[in-house]
Design a protein around this motif. Sequence first.
Motif, short mmCIF file in Angstrom:
data_model
loop_
_atom_site.label_atom_id
_atom_site.label_comp_id
_atom_site.label_asym_id
_atom_site.label_seq_id
_atom_site.Cartn_x
_atom_site.Cartn_y
_atom_site.Cartn_z
N SER A 190 11.04 16.13 -9.84
CA SER A 190 10.27 16.38 -8.62
C SER A 190 8.78 16.46 -8.92
N LEU A 191 7.98 16.01 -7.96
CA LEU A 191 6.53 16.01 -8.11
C LEU A 191 5.91 16.61 -6.86
N ASN A 192 5.14 17.66 -7.02
CA ASN A 192 4.49 18.33 -5.89
C ASN A 192 3.13 17.68 -5.65
N LEU A 193 3.02 16.91 -4.56
CA LEU A 193 1.78 16.19 -4.26
C LEU A 193 0.61 17.13 -4.01
N LYS A 194 0.88 18.32 -3.48
CA LYS A 194 -0.19 19.25 -3.11
C LYS A 194 -0.37 20.37 -4.15
N SER A 195 -0.02 20.07 -5.40
CA SER A 195 -0.16 21.07 -6.46
C SER A 195 -1.60 21.23 -6.92
N GLY A 196 -2.46 20.27 -6.58
CA GLY A 196 -3.83 20.29 -7.07
C GLY A 196 -4.02 19.52 -8.36
N GLY A 197 -2.91 19.04 -8.95
CA GLY A 197 -2.99 18.27 -10.17
C GLY A 197 -3.19 16.79 -9.90
N THR A 198 -3.62 16.06 -10.94
CA THR A 198 -3.87 14.63 -10.80
C THR A 198 -2.55 13.86 -10.83
N VAL A 199 -2.40 12.93 -9.90
CA VAL A 199 -1.21 12.08 -9.80
C VAL A 199 -1.67 10.62 -9.85
N GLN A 200 -0.99 9.80 -10.65
CA GLN A 200 -1.26 8.37 -10.63
C GLN A 200 -0.16 7.66 -9.85
N ALA A 201 -0.56 6.73 -9.00
CA ALA A 201 0.40 5.98 -8.19
C ALA A 201 0.20 4.49 -8.42
N TRP A 202 1.32 3.75 -8.38
CA TRP A 202 1.29 2.30 -8.51
C TRP A 202 1.99 1.70 -7.29
N VAL A 203 1.32 0.77 -6.61
CA VAL A 203 1.89 0.07 -5.46
C VAL A 203 1.91 -1.41 -5.81
N ASP A 204 3.12 -2.02 -5.85
CA ASP A 204 3.26 -3.42 -6.25
C ASP A 204 4.05 -4.18 -5.20
N TYR A 205 3.51 -5.32 -4.78
CA TYR A 205 4.22 -6.20 -3.85
C TYR A 205 4.45 -7.54 -4.52
N ASP A 206 5.71 -7.96 -4.56
CA ASP A 206 6.09 -9.26 -5.11
C ASP A 206 6.29 -10.21 -3.95
N GLY A 207 5.34 -11.13 -3.74
CA GLY A 207 5.40 -12.04 -2.61
C GLY A 207 6.51 -13.06 -2.73
N VAL A 208 7.07 -13.26 -3.91
CA VAL A 208 8.17 -14.21 -4.09
C VAL A 208 9.50 -13.52 -3.85
N ALA A 209 9.71 -12.35 -4.50
CA ALA A 209 10.97 -11.62 -4.35
C ALA A 209 11.01 -10.81 -3.05
N LYS A 210 9.85 -10.69 -2.36
CA LYS A 210 9.75 -9.94 -1.10
C LYS A 210 10.17 -8.48 -1.29
N VAL A 211 9.55 -7.80 -2.23
CA VAL A 211 9.91 -6.41 -2.50
C VAL A 211 8.63 -5.61 -2.72
N ILE A 212 8.64 -4.37 -2.22
CA ILE A 212 7.54 -3.43 -2.42
C ILE A 212 8.07 -2.29 -3.29
N ASN A 213 7.39 -2.01 -4.40
CA ASN A 213 7.74 -0.91 -5.28
C ASN A 213 6.61 0.10 -5.32
N VAL A 214 6.97 1.39 -5.23
CA VAL A 214 6.00 2.47 -5.34
C VAL A 214 6.45 3.39 -6.47
N THR A 215 5.54 3.67 -7.38
CA THR A 215 5.83 4.50 -8.54
C THR A 215 4.75 5.57 -8.65
N VAL A 216 5.13 6.79 -9.01
CA VAL A 216 4.15 7.87 -9.21
C VAL A 216 4.50 8.61 -10.49
N ALA A 217 3.49 9.26 -11.06
CA ALA A 217 3.69 10.08 -12.26
C ALA A 217 2.44 10.92 -12.48
N PRO A 218 2.58 12.07 -13.13
CA PRO A 218 1.40 12.91 -13.41
C PRO A 218 0.76 12.58 -14.75
N PHE A 219 0.95 11.33 -15.23
CA PHE A 219 0.38 10.93 -16.52
C PHE A 219 -0.06 9.48 -16.44
#
Length: 705
Positions: A190-219
């Motif tokens: 679990s990751l608390n978005l409002k903890s005040g800590g830094t979070v890195q997010a990745w948003v990737d769209y594959d226009g060929v496979a037609k898929v959206i992936n969202v990834t998050v981590a505190p590192f």
Amino acid sequence: MSENPIFFLAFVALFLSAASQHDEFVYTGFGGGGAANGGRSNISLTGVAEIENNGILRLTNDTSRLIGHAFYPSALQFRNATTGDAFSFSAAFAFAIVPEYPTLGGHGLAFVISPTKELKGALPSQYLGLMNAADVGNFSNHLFAVEFDTVQDFEFGDINDNHIGIDINSLVSNASVAAAYYGGDGANVSLNLKSGGTVQAWVDYDGVAKVINVTVAPFSSKPAVPILSFHPVDLSPILHDRMFVGFSASTGLLASSHYLLGWSFKMNGVAQSLDLASLPSLPHPKKKATALIIAVSATAVIILIAAVIGAAYLFYKIKNADVIEPWELEIGPHRFSYKELKRATKGFRDRELLGFGGFGKVYKGTLPGSRTEVAVKRVSHESRQGIREFVAEIASIGRLRHRNLVQLLGWCRRRADLLLVYDYMPNGSLDNFLFFDESKADQPVLSWAERFRILRGVASALLYLHEEWEHVVIHRDVKASNVLLDADLNGRLGDFGLAKLYEHGANPSTTRVVGTLGYLAPELTRTGKATTSCDVFAFGALVLEVVCGRRPIESKAPPEELVLVEWVWERWSSGRWADVVDPRLEGVYDNEEVAVAIKVGLWCSHPAAAARPTMREVVRYLDGGDAAEVPDVPSPPASDGGHEGKSDHGGFEDFVHSYPSSSFGKGSIASAIALGREEAGLVGPDGPVSSFAYSSLSSLSRGSV
């Protein structure tokens, strides 16, 4: 060989086109030059967004109801101009959400791709600065967003107050998941978005496979498995050829500071992950200085000594102080200071008075600082024993969110007074438009389209209160004066839940059975127990008022038209329903919609609670607009011949419960009965009282007032 130059030029053009589509930039902080992006060194900011000295981009601060936008300054090519297919894209960004109150975030931020950088007309709070109530769900938005939301909004079906969602043209997420990431061992963390800590997010769209992936981590390193994957989804119809990419954040009643520390983006490739250690650091909370503590202590001693000298002045200050008990701090941050509200309403002067009713006076005010226009209701509450439950109930109601409810913004307690702060509705209440007033020469007339939209809006709000919120809320006082109109003449239901709140204390301005005479369901006046069906009955009276432009009982009407529901029932049964439509409409209305409204109004007004529809059924039939789809209204119980006037139920006396005055006393009731008998000719056994009206308004003789 002569074709080779042409082939070569085509190849060069194709190469240059492909190269132009690989837009890439990286921000490792936002000060001193900006992005490493080939010469573009700035970022477009709107709203309250600003870049701090250390290079952190602060989208919002800890002030309520703000919006902040930050966009890459140039539009990027998101589609193939020839085929119209959306390109793949990738983004990585580091953010932090620091709430004003621990564990209470407000509201969140979003990564967004939009046709414009301005997002004109967008609202704060649950709209995240992306759109407004009228825009939600419109295909014309051409907007894609990934929200990092820290408030659970039931209007948009949020799963919790700490989630990630993919939004396409709407704030109702196409897919969402609780904020978390997959560790190296594959475990969900679990990751608390409002903890005040830094979070890195990745948003990737594959226009060929037609898929959206969202990834998050505190590192810094990207987990191998995304936390949210949505497919198949083709963004080609959503995106224009050229679009702007950036971020939006907002605050509501609760506020958070939303920070962006770094950002990388790449078209037709994978954006590089950010090294969190190399990004600017978040500002640390200010520490209490020892000198300040000593100064405060010394000041307190001085004040104590001055109190002995100026006892009279101190007594005056204590008498007018805004006393806050410890339990009030547990309710939440919705509390306004009395001084702030007194200043907003210019001392509660009569010139700022908007109206008054059973619950108290309502004043127009402008909050200092934000200059937000509000309506302040001053309610007298005499029960000290029930004040805590009252305030707790207000805090609960303050969490209700619906476009057709008047938003409760906060409250203030000062001795026996409770001050409730609402959104200001510039067009006042519906009854000011609905009922003819000879004293108003230029009284506006609502068109049928406006009236029908108002009815549908109020019905939607009641459905939300009855079935769609986490608890059942019974309004108990649905009437035209409690339907307020915003700047666009949309109907918003106000005073929801206040009748229930008054069970904690006494209120001399209302009847014992809380509600307004003329809208009380017959079973409520007998048992005193409110149900959702009682709200349905009151809504039926409101529907007939809107159609006919008349109150439930009109003392100036001819005897056969005295009781609105009975008159409408008689005309509907004889196929002459057009006779009851408000003549001020001058025949300009949709016949099918009017027929639906009359049929639904009569159905809701049925004297038997079990025979009435639910608000879900009401909303379905009003939205359908087809009278044939509405079931036939059940006939009311058969009358007693001519003996109803002699029964112990009181005959016409029961009609008085529908008279539109929340301040009827027993003396005025007796006068109304006498007047009604004389005007309507209902004296004696030969004065027939219909079973419909008789059942609808029974129990005066049982002492329910």
